[in-house]
Design an enzyme around this catalytic site. Structure first.
Site, PDB file in Angstrom:
ATOM      1  N   ARG A   7       0.848  -1.190   0.000  1.00  0.00           N
ATOM      2  CA  ARG A   7       0.000   0.000   0.000  1.00  0.00           C
ATOM      3  C   ARG A   7       0.885   1.242   0.000  1.00  0.00           C
ATOM      4  NH1 ARG A   7      -3.433  -2.753  -1.606  1.00  0.00           N
ATOM      5  NH2 ARG A   7      -5.432  -3.272  -0.637  1.00  0.00           N
ATOM      6  N   HIS A  12      -1.152   0.131  -9.655  1.00  0.00           N
ATOM      7  CA  HIS A  12      -1.873  -0.741  -8.703  1.00  0.00           C
ATOM      8  C   HIS A  12      -2.584  -1.880  -9.447  1.00  0.00           C
ATOM      9  CE1 HIS A  12      -4.050  -1.046  -4.578  1.00  0.00           C
ATOM     10  NE2 HIS A  12      -3.832  -2.245  -5.118  1.00  0.00           N
TER      11      HIS A  12
END
Ligand code: NAP
Ligand code: GLV
Length: 309
Positions: A224, A272
């Site tokens: 993350r 991502h």
């Protein structure tokens, strides 16, 4: 009983169709359409809008459509007493392992730099590294980290991993807890972050930690954006301590155009998409939990509310 899908990307229809293909009798709604709120018992969500979860009086399960659940804990309006489940899926793990292998090989064989040279019309042979000479350190030895560690070990890397509690993985040297973190870092020529984002791991990829890596280490963050202190990474890339970084995740996604990562020669970016839940593969486990709700059985892949992952 009914299901609502809540996500802000373009995949609501894909998920709805896949759920109905698995069971045409399901009552499934997009949160954007008119739907009977009191019939909803399961919300299948991914990066939902804050405030969209506390409108269902009979909600019994919040099912994250991905492995990470940090975005759910970040929503102060989420109903706190509802169990959260997450995805544990072989493809999610093997896709991540393949991504990390691809990134490492591109780095060791200078593929990113050659592409930069190519667009400048520059012919510049560079030293490359061999797999057997490289030690990879993996932060987080859960579903994704453990498979990535053992896959990298099987192709010949020296692999070490760090987690909260001690793990045993064949041919992987394992470390645990704060006391063993420095020793783990000292020899990690490539550092891969596969931790969940929690209050304990937020900002863990900072100057203090990254400075302990050997000179010329390479950093891969596929967990993350909140794990990384962006300015600290840039400083250690610019002062030559780190040789480069490959990032898949960011504090804000999509990454704002003005962010210095976009044009940094030592930062390689992916959007991502290292590993994405495959609806065909993950819907059976979500529907298994939906059936369990109906029959009052314990849910699978529940998140520990205390630990936050
Ligand atoms: P997981 O199974 O929950 O594993 C988490 C690992 O991190 C465990 O080994 C855990 O140790 C360790 N850990 C947690 N807190 C720690 C701490 N404070 N100190 C040391 N170790 C700690 O998670 P996963 O399924 O492997 O997924 C990991 C993360 O990958 C997700 O949370 C998500 O953020 C990210 N992800 C990214 C993508 C992408 O496309 N970029 C795709 C999927 C997932 P213990 O087991 O000892 O508790
Ligand atoms: C993706 O980032 C996931 O958490 O599944």
């Amino acid at each position: 009983m009914a299901i609502v899908i809540i996500r802000q990307d373009t995949k609501i229809d894909l998920w709805k169709k896949a759920l109905l293909a698995a069971n045409s009798k399901l009552e499934v709604y997009s949160y954007l359409e008119e739907h009977p709120k009191d019939r909803i018992t399961m919300a299948i969500i991914w990066k939902h809008p804050v405030g969209s979860l506390d409108v269902y009086p009979n909600l019994k399960c919040i099912a994250s459509a991905g492995a990470g659940v940090d975005y759910i804990f970040e929503d102060p309006t989420r109903p706190k007493n509802i169990p959260i489940t997450r995805i544990v899926d072989p493809y999610l793990a093997s896709d991540m392992s393949e991504h990390v292998l691809a990134v490492i090989l591109a780095h060791l064989k200078n593929l990113n730099t050659y592409k930069l040279k190519q667009v400048e019309n520059v012919w510049k042979p560079m030293e490359y590294q061999r797999i057997k000479d490289v030690a990879v350190g993996i932060l987080g030895l859960g579903e994704l980290g453990a498979l990535t560690a053992s896959d990298l070990s099987s192709v010949g890397f020296k692999v070490q991993g760090w987690s909260r509690t001690k793990k045993k993985i064949d041919n992987v040297k394992t470390y645990s807890g704060q006391d063993e973190l420095s020793e783990f870092l000292q020899s990690a020529q490539i550092l891969v972050c596969l931790l969940p984002l929690t209050p304990q791991t937020e900002g863990i990829l900072n100057k203090a930690l990254l400075s302990q890596l050997p000179k010329n280490a390479y950093v891969i963050n596929v967990a993350r954006g909140g794990h990384l202190v962006d300015g600290d990474l840039i400083m250690l890339l610019d002062n030559g301590h780190l040789s480069g970084a490959c990032l898949d995740v960011y504090h804000i996604e999509p990454l704002p155009k003005a962010h210095p990562f976009w044009n940094h020669k030592k930062v390689h970016m992916t959007p991502h998409y290292a590993s994405v839940s495959d609806t065909n593969s993950v819907i059976p486990q979500i529907l298994e939990n939906y059936n369990r709700l109906e029959t009052g059985q314990e849910l699978q892949h529940q998140v520990d509310m205390e630990k936050g992952y």
